[in-house]
Design a protein around this motif. Sequence first.
Motif, PDB file in Angstrom:
ATOM      1  N   SER A  34      30.174  42.595  20.407  1.00 30.36           N
ATOM      2  CA  SER A  34      29.747  43.173  21.902  1.00 30.36           C
ATOM      3  C   SER A  34      28.408  43.600  21.874  1.00 30.36           C
ATOM      4  CB  SER A  34      30.893  44.358  22.355  1.00 30.36           C
ATOM      5  OG  SER A  34      30.235  45.508  21.834  1.00 30.36           O
ATOM      6  N   PRO A  35      27.818  43.624  22.977  1.00 28.33           N
ATOM      7  CA  PRO A  35      26.316  44.199  23.238  1.00 28.33           C
ATOM      8  C   PRO A  35      26.243  45.656  22.751  1.00 28.33           C
ATOM      9  CG  PRO A  35      26.817  43.107  25.145  1.00 28.33           C
ATOM     10  CD  PRO A  35      28.099  43.075  24.621  1.00 28.33           C
ATOM     11  N   ARG A  36      27.344  46.570  23.024  1.00 28.42           N
ATOM     12  CA  ARG A  36      27.415  48.066  22.654  1.00 28.42           C
ATOM     13  C   ARG A  36      27.449  47.941  21.091  1.00 28.42           C
ATOM     14  NH1 ARG A  36      27.870  53.228  23.297  1.00 28.42           N
ATOM     15  NH2 ARG A  36      29.549  54.270  22.330  1.00 28.42           N
ATOM     16  N   MET A  37      28.083  47.212  20.476  1.00 28.48           N
ATOM     17  CA  MET A  37      28.042  46.971  19.068  1.00 28.48           C
ATOM     18  C   MET A  37      26.724  46.692  18.363  1.00 28.48           C
ATOM     19  SD  MET A  37      29.896  47.648  16.083  1.00 28.48           S
ATOM     20  CE  MET A  37      31.506  47.762  16.786  1.00 28.48           C
ATOM     21  N   ILE A  38      25.998  45.777  18.938  1.00 32.46           N
ATOM     22  CA  ILE A  38      24.721  45.310  18.372  1.00 32.46           C
ATOM     23  C   ILE A  38      23.984  46.401  18.610  1.00 32.46           C
ATOM     24  CG2 ILE A  38      23.046  43.850  19.095  1.00 32.46           C
ATOM     25  CD1 ILE A  38      25.082  41.630  19.516  1.00 32.46           C
ATOM     26  N   HIS A  39      24.052  47.207  20.096  1.00 25.55           N
ATOM     27  CA  HIS A  39      23.043  48.444  19.869  1.00 25.55           C
ATOM     28  C   HIS A  39      23.256  49.590  18.866  1.00 25.55           C
ATOM     29  CE1 HIS A  39      20.577  51.192  21.935  1.00 25.55           C
ATOM     30  NE2 HIS A  39      21.615  52.141  22.007  1.00 25.55           N
ATOM     31  N   LEU A  40      24.491  49.679  18.613  1.00 25.73           N
ATOM     32  CA  LEU A  40      24.802  50.762  17.485  1.00 25.73           C
ATOM     33  C   LEU A  40      24.448  50.258  16.328  1.00 25.73           C
ATOM     34  CD1 LEU A  40      28.556  51.832  18.727  1.00 25.73           C
ATOM     35  CD2 LEU A  40      26.378  53.059  18.716  1.00 25.73           C
ATOM     36  N   LEU A  41      24.672  48.996  15.970  1.00 19.95           N
ATOM     37  CA  LEU A  41      23.903  48.533  14.474  1.00 19.95           C
ATOM     38  C   LEU A  41      22.526  48.717  14.393  1.00 19.95           C
ATOM     39  CD1 LEU A  41      26.456  45.429  13.935  1.00 19.95           C
ATOM     40  CD2 LEU A  41      26.444  47.583  12.566  1.00 19.95           C
ATOM     41  N   ASP A  42      21.735  48.285  15.586  1.00 22.32           N
ATOM     42  CA  ASP A  42      20.339  48.453  15.593  1.00 22.32           C
ATOM     43  C   ASP A  42      19.988  49.983  15.478  1.00 22.32           C
ATOM     44  OD1 ASP A  42      19.748  45.603  15.709  1.00 22.32           O
ATOM     45  OD2 ASP A  42      19.417  45.796  17.838  1.00 22.32           O
ATOM     46  N   THR A  43      20.701  50.772  15.969  1.00 21.52           N
ATOM     47  CA  THR A  43      20.446  52.173  15.851  1.00 21.52           C
ATOM     48  C   THR A  43      20.735  52.688  14.718  1.00 21.52           C
ATOM     49  OG1 THR A  43      20.869  52.467  18.417  1.00 21.52           O
ATOM     50  CG2 THR A  43      20.816  54.514  16.921  1.00 21.52           C
ATOM     51  N   GLY A  44      21.847  52.433  14.109  1.00 24.85           N
ATOM     52  CA  GLY A  44      21.932  52.729  12.499  1.00 24.85           C
ATOM     53  C   GLY A  44      21.061  52.190  11.749  1.00 24.85           C
ATOM     54  N   ALA A  45      20.452  51.023  11.806  1.00 19.90           N
ATOM     55  CA  ALA A  45      19.450  50.587  10.810  1.00 19.90           C
ATOM     56  C   ALA A  45      18.352  51.269  10.952  1.00 19.90           C
ATOM     57  CB  ALA A  45      19.214  48.903  11.349  1.00 19.90           C
ATOM     58  N   LEU A  46      18.012  51.711  12.254  1.00 18.29           N
ATOM     59  CA  LEU A  46      16.620  52.587  12.416  1.00 18.29           C
ATOM     60  C   LEU A  46      16.919  53.942  11.848  1.00 18.29           C
ATOM     61  CD1 LEU A  46      14.038  52.791  13.837  1.00 18.29           C
ATOM     62  CD2 LEU A  46      14.976  53.583  15.839  1.00 18.29           C
ATOM     63  N   ILE A  47      18.145  54.591  12.119  1.00 14.91           N
ATOM     64  CA  ILE A  47      18.244  55.886  11.342  1.00 14.91           C
ATOM     65  C   ILE A  47      18.270  55.794   9.752  1.00 14.91           C
ATOM     66  CG2 ILE A  47      20.270  57.628  10.981  1.00 14.91           C
ATOM     67  CD1 ILE A  47      20.948  57.007  13.677  1.00 14.91           C
ATOM     68  N   LEU A  48      18.978  54.483   9.266  1.00 13.81           N
ATOM     69  CA  LEU A  48      18.653  54.476   7.745  1.00 13.81           C
ATOM     70  C   LEU A  48      17.258  54.457   7.327  1.00 13.81           C
ATOM     71  CD1 LEU A  48      21.840  52.082   7.072  1.00 13.81           C
ATOM     72  CD2 LEU A  48      21.300  54.531   6.298  1.00 13.81           C
ATOM     73  N   LEU A  49      16.365  53.584   8.131  1.00 14.08           N
ATOM     74  CA  LEU A  49      15.000  53.406   7.954  1.00 14.08           C
ATOM     75  C   LEU A  49      14.216  54.798   7.997  1.00 14.08           C
ATOM     76  CD1 LEU A  49      12.697  51.529   7.181  1.00 14.08           C
ATOM     77  CD2 LEU A  49      12.474  51.572   9.931  1.00 14.08           C
ATOM     78  N   ALA A  50      14.470  55.616   8.976  1.00 15.89           N
ATOM     79  CA  ALA A  50      13.984  56.607   9.128  1.00 15.89           C
ATOM     80  C   ALA A  50      14.301  57.831   7.910  1.00 15.89           C
ATOM     81  CB  ALA A  50      14.411  57.520  10.243  1.00 15.89           C
ATOM     82  N   ALA A  51      15.504  57.726   7.498  1.00 18.16           N
ATOM     83  CA  ALA A  51      16.221  58.554   6.396  1.00 18.16           C
ATOM     84  C   ALA A  51      15.191  57.948   5.051  1.00 18.16           C
ATOM     85  CB  ALA A  51      17.452  58.565   6.150  1.00 18.16           C
ATOM     86  N   LEU A  52      15.112  56.883   4.962  1.00 16.93           N
ATOM     87  CA  LEU A  52      14.471  56.333   3.741  1.00 16.93           C
ATOM     88  C   LEU A  52      12.914  56.700   3.648  1.00 16.93           C
ATOM     89  CD1 LEU A  52      14.474  54.492   0.973  1.00 16.93           C
ATOM     90  CD2 LEU A  52      13.934  52.382   2.663  1.00 16.93           C
TER      91      LEU A  52
END
Length: 106
Positions: A34-52
């Motif tokens: 779903s578009p919501r799931m795609i948005h959540l996955l993109d947000t999760g990737a951004l959070i992981l990048l910021a943590a790294l």
Amino acid sequence: MNAPYLLPAMLALAVGTYALRWTGPAMRHRMRLSPRMIHLLDTGALILLAALVATTALPAGTDHLGLALPTGVAVGGVLAWRRVPLLIAILAAAATTALLRLLGVQ
């Protein structure tokens, strides 16, 4: 671990890693997100990048951090965030840190 089991263990891990990486492209057309799931996955990737970026730019246990390392990591993080290929982002981060250290910035 005993030496005779080392090679089979390495091969098993290599095959498992390859199989895990292969499932993404193989399942791309079989699963619809779903578009919501795609948005959540993109947000999760951004959070992981910021943590790294944060954990790399601010290493624990050092008395004097300096400016070269955090600046280089920030350059790499911004380039990765802008979706520059990862190899180029890593090389730019290393080059920035090296150039600053060459100029005497610690």
